[in-house]
Design an enzyme around this catalytic site. Structure first.
Site, PDB file in Angstrom:
ATOM      1  CG  PHE A   1       8.625  -0.225  -4.059  1.00  0.00           C
ATOM      2  CD1 PHE A   1       8.960  -0.634  -2.776  1.00  0.00           C
ATOM      3  CD2 PHE A   1       7.974  -1.132  -4.887  1.00  0.00           C
ATOM      4  CE1 PHE A   1       8.677  -1.918  -2.336  1.00  0.00           C
ATOM      5  CE2 PHE A   1       7.677  -2.409  -4.464  1.00  0.00           C
ATOM      6  CZ  PHE A   1       8.036  -2.812  -3.186  1.00  0.00           C
TER       7      PHE A   1
ATOM      8  CG  ASP B   1      -0.328  -0.036   2.528  1.00  0.00           C
ATOM      9  OD1 ASP B   1       0.880  -0.351   2.606  1.00  0.00           O
ATOM     10  OD2 ASP B   1      -1.002   0.232   3.530  1.00  0.00           O
TER      11      ASP B   1
ATOM     12  CG  HIS C   1       8.937  -6.514   0.929  1.00  0.00           C
ATOM     13  ND1 HIS C   1       9.433  -5.354   1.483  1.00  0.00           N
ATOM     14  CD2 HIS C   1       7.868  -6.149   0.188  1.00  0.00           C
ATOM     15  CE1 HIS C   1       8.695  -4.327   1.086  1.00  0.00           C
ATOM     16  NE2 HIS C   1       7.741  -4.776   0.308  1.00  0.00           N
TER      17      HIS C   1
ATOM     18  CE1 TYR D   1       7.747   3.555   0.885  1.00  0.00           C
ATOM     19  CE2 TYR D   1       7.406   4.970  -1.027  1.00  0.00           C
ATOM     20  CZ  TYR D   1       8.090   3.941  -0.403  1.00  0.00           C
ATOM     21  OH  TYR D   1       9.105   3.299  -1.065  1.00  0.00           O
TER      22      TYR D   1
END
Length: 226
Positions: free
Chosen positions: A75, A62, A190, A64
């Site tokens: 990102f 989701d 991740h 930031y």
């Protein structure tokens, strides 16, 4: 929050926008918290990278939750953001190890302009509350986007278990005997500090994607904007 679909192009034909978005929009309208990103950036990833131009999909979670960071692309952050979010900083560390350099800022919109769809699974978040909108139903849009981009060979980057759980929505073409005729699937840990050393570092996703694209006769991605 007023969500406009006027600039979605071919993405606007996905069933989500007629079947699911009205209910989500109502919930967002009734949410008194500060919702991120700003309403005109919620669909920025889809607006920036039309369906016909998608060559790579990098799947995030989701946005930031820090005000001023999220602008609708997974990102990516606005160019003034310093220090970089920790996951993005680790992505850049791997990029330097893999291809020798990284962008000067955290703004990845130039990736999107080259056909890299920076797709979040959930498109909004309350400020300061990571995963605060996971129950709204945004995931159905991510599922449909993955299926739509699967219609032709594409590189899919699934970092972490949450992203990898969406792999069933990535459909044909798949050709195990000639990988260039099917998708490139990159599935690793991740890049968050909690998991980055469990297989993300050393995975060389950027050079692998460009090798795959070159083998298909396509131009490589300029990852560093140099």
């Amino acid at each position: 929050m007023n969500l406009s679909t006027a600039n979605l192009g071919d993405w606007a034909g996905l069933p989500f926008f007629a079947q699911d978005l009205p209910a989500i929009a109502t919930q967002l309208q009734n949410d008194t918290r500060n919702i991120l990103p700003p309403s005109d950036q919620v669909f920025a990833a889809l607006e920036r990278t039309p369906l016909a131009k998608v060559r790579v999909v990098i799947l995030g979670q989701d946005p930031y939750p820090t005000p001023g960071h999220a602008h609708g692309l997974s990102f990516s952050v606005d160019p003034h953001v310093k220090p970089l979010p920790r996951s993005l900083n680790n992505i850049y560390k791997e990029m330097i190890s893999d291809i020798g350099s990284a962008p000067m800022t955290g703004d990845l919109r130039f990736w999107a302009d080259q056909g890299v769809l920076l797709l979040n699974t959930v498109f909004t978040v309350p400020a300061g509350e990571a995963n605060g909108h996971t129950a709204l139903g945004w995931q159905r849009l991510a599922h449909q986007v993955l299926t739509a981009t699967s219609a032709k060979p594409c590189a899919f980057v699934l970092w972490g278990k949450q992203a990898q759980s969406l792999a069933p929505h990535i459909t044909s073409p798949k050709d195990g005997t000639n990988p260039e005729n099917g998708h490139l699937m990159i599935e690793t840990a991740h890049p968050s500090p909690l998991s980055v050393r469990r297989g993300f570092f050393g995975s060389k996703p950027f050079s692998r994607i460009n090798t795959w694209l070159s083998n298909r006769g396509e131009p490589p991605i300029n990852w560093t904007d140099t």
